[in-house]
Motif scaffolding. Sequence first.
Motif, PDB file in Angstrom:
ATOM      1  N   GLY A   1     -27.685  25.688  -6.587  1.00  0.00           N
ATOM      2  CA  GLY A   1     -27.079  23.993  -6.177  1.00  0.00           C
ATOM      3  C   GLY A   1     -28.581  24.191  -5.852  1.00  0.00           C
TER       4      GLY A   1
ATOM      5  N   VAL B   1     -29.733  20.171 -17.651  1.00  0.00           N
ATOM      6  CA  VAL B   1     -29.932  21.359 -17.104  1.00  0.00           C
ATOM      7  C   VAL B   1     -28.707  22.888 -18.242  1.00  0.00           C
ATOM      8  CG1 VAL B   1     -28.768  22.674 -15.159  1.00  0.00           C
ATOM      9  CG2 VAL B   1     -29.220  20.710 -14.642  1.00  0.00           C
TER      10      VAL B   1
ATOM     11  N   GLY C   1     -21.578  29.495  -9.010  1.00  0.00           N
ATOM     12  CA  GLY C   1     -22.780  28.985  -9.167  1.00  0.00           C
ATOM     13  C   GLY C   1     -24.000  28.657  -8.429  1.00  0.00           C
TER      14      GLY C   1
ATOM     15  N   VAL D   1     -23.261  19.824 -14.993  1.00  0.00           N
ATOM     16  CA  VAL D   1     -23.717  19.771 -13.712  1.00  0.00           C
ATOM     17  C   VAL D   1     -23.023  18.440 -12.660  1.00  0.00           C
ATOM     18  CG1 VAL D   1     -25.297  21.248 -13.709  1.00  0.00           C
ATOM     19  CG2 VAL D   1     -25.855  18.596 -13.737  1.00  0.00           C
TER      20      VAL D   1
ATOM     21  N   LYS E   1     -24.191  15.494 -10.258  1.00  0.00           N
ATOM     22  CA  LYS E   1     -25.298  14.698  -9.502  1.00  0.00           C
ATOM     23  C   LYS E   1     -25.265  13.790  -9.031  1.00  0.00           C
ATOM     24  CE  LYS E   1     -26.226  13.617 -14.538  1.00  0.00           C
ATOM     25  NZ  LYS E   1     -26.871  13.754 -15.685  1.00  0.00           N
TER      26      LYS E   1
ATOM     27  N   VAL F   1     -27.957  18.406  -6.743  1.00  0.00           N
ATOM     28  CA  VAL F   1     -27.951  18.899  -7.928  1.00  0.00           C
ATOM     29  C   VAL F   1     -26.427  20.464  -7.843  1.00  0.00           C
ATOM     30  CG1 VAL F   1     -28.316  19.821 -10.702  1.00  0.00           C
ATOM     31  CG2 VAL F   1     -29.733  18.051 -10.278  1.00  0.00           C
ATOM     32  N   LYS F   2     -25.690  20.259  -8.745  1.00  0.00           N
ATOM     33  CA  LYS F   2     -24.787  21.300  -8.349  1.00  0.00           C
ATOM     34  C   LYS F   2     -24.092  21.650  -9.792  1.00  0.00           C
ATOM     35  CE  LYS F   2     -23.432  20.861  -3.079  1.00  0.00           C
ATOM     36  NZ  LYS F   2     -22.590  20.480  -2.734  1.00  0.00           N
ATOM     37  N   TYR F   3     -24.247  22.818  -9.885  1.00  0.00           N
ATOM     38  CA  TYR F   3     -23.696  23.648 -10.995  1.00  0.00           C
ATOM     39  C   TYR F   3     -22.413  24.713 -10.433  1.00  0.00           C
ATOM     40  CZ  TYR F   3     -22.659  26.979 -15.022  1.00  0.00           C
ATOM     41  OH  TYR F   3     -22.210  27.546 -16.002  1.00  0.00           O
ATOM     42  N   THR F   4     -21.321  24.702 -11.209  1.00  0.00           N
ATOM     43  CA  THR F   4     -20.313  25.311 -10.998  1.00  0.00           C
ATOM     44  C   THR F   4     -19.967  26.082 -11.686  1.00  0.00           C
ATOM     45  OG1 THR F   4     -19.664  24.004  -9.406  1.00  0.00           O
ATOM     46  CG2 THR F   4     -17.687  25.619  -9.814  1.00  0.00           C
TER      47      THR F   4
END
Length: 353
Positions: free
Chosen positions: A123, A141, A121, A150, A152, A161-164
């Motif tokens: 961030g 996103v 992912g 995400v 947040k 902001v983090k996306y896995t």
Amino acid sequence: GGNADVPAGPTDVNDGEIHHLVLVSDPDGGEVRLYVDGELESTGASPAIQSNDNPMMIGENPDARNRTWHGMIDDVGIWDRPISEEEVALIYNDGEGTALVSQSSGDAIPYVSKLSAGPGGFGFRVADEPTIEVDVDSIVVSVDGADVAVAKSKEDGVTTVKYTAAQPFAPNTEHIMTFSYVDTDGKARKLEKGFKVKDYTMVDAGAMVDSSLKGESGFIANITQISTGQSGKESMHGNRSANAEKQLNGEYIDKDFEEPYLNEADLDAEEGWSYYPVIVEYVNQNQNAYEGGVENGNFTSANGYPDEEIPGIPGWYDSTDGIAGEYLTLLQLDAGAYTLGVNSDDGFRATIG
């Protein structure tokens, strides 16, 4: 002018891509700071200011010529003061670029710091400006045109902001991330940024072993040594991984006896090639630890991980040369992306599977 060296950090800038570099000399703070792509990379001691007649050069050393930069340099800026970390991030603006100038009118907008992406992912952070802030609830996103969920959060004016990824991004693939939000003025804003996932190793499910093989935690260390005392050479392997494998396999032959050399790290070795496996809790070893030598590396007594002796070293001939070792362990990992690292002042090769 002045002289100062800043250690290289973990980012590989020799990858054929364009990178943003900032070097900040801060005499009052007593250090020099190196930033790569908007993020602090490393620090060094501040140089003593010197006055001389040498010309200022970029991409060349006026004190030691003919060490020229091999590559392209563009958009050079020089300030008469140490700029802040926030200003470095603003200039970089996640690769989009923002001029660091005084504005006679208008307000600065929130800016995005370095997008950090990998197989699992990505961030990034968004810093508010004094009069314009990010509405966290408005953030949307998308990846390659599809909206994604995400995580947040916001603290002290910085939105994280983090996306896995549900499934790891494939190696050597390129993607587009779009970040949209509404600011406190009610204005919709959008940033589109491409990122590339570098090559990595996929572990096949067939490499999984039965849980009955689990034992003590730690590593099995198989240490070998062929020193000058046997071979007349400081090292048979010459610090090359292929030759180290050859030594580990007992394939170096003593021409006088037409038999493999003996493993000096195995005190019980009498004939033929052998190992003396030792279980160690962690690998933080130094060939000079037995004599109280200076500790090296990132892990030392200062943070609770003192350098340990290499098992069996020094060997029969009281030597610390000609060593080749392997460390074996089982990993218990959930599905996902992991970064595994090795730090060594000699050669090494890491394999998994």
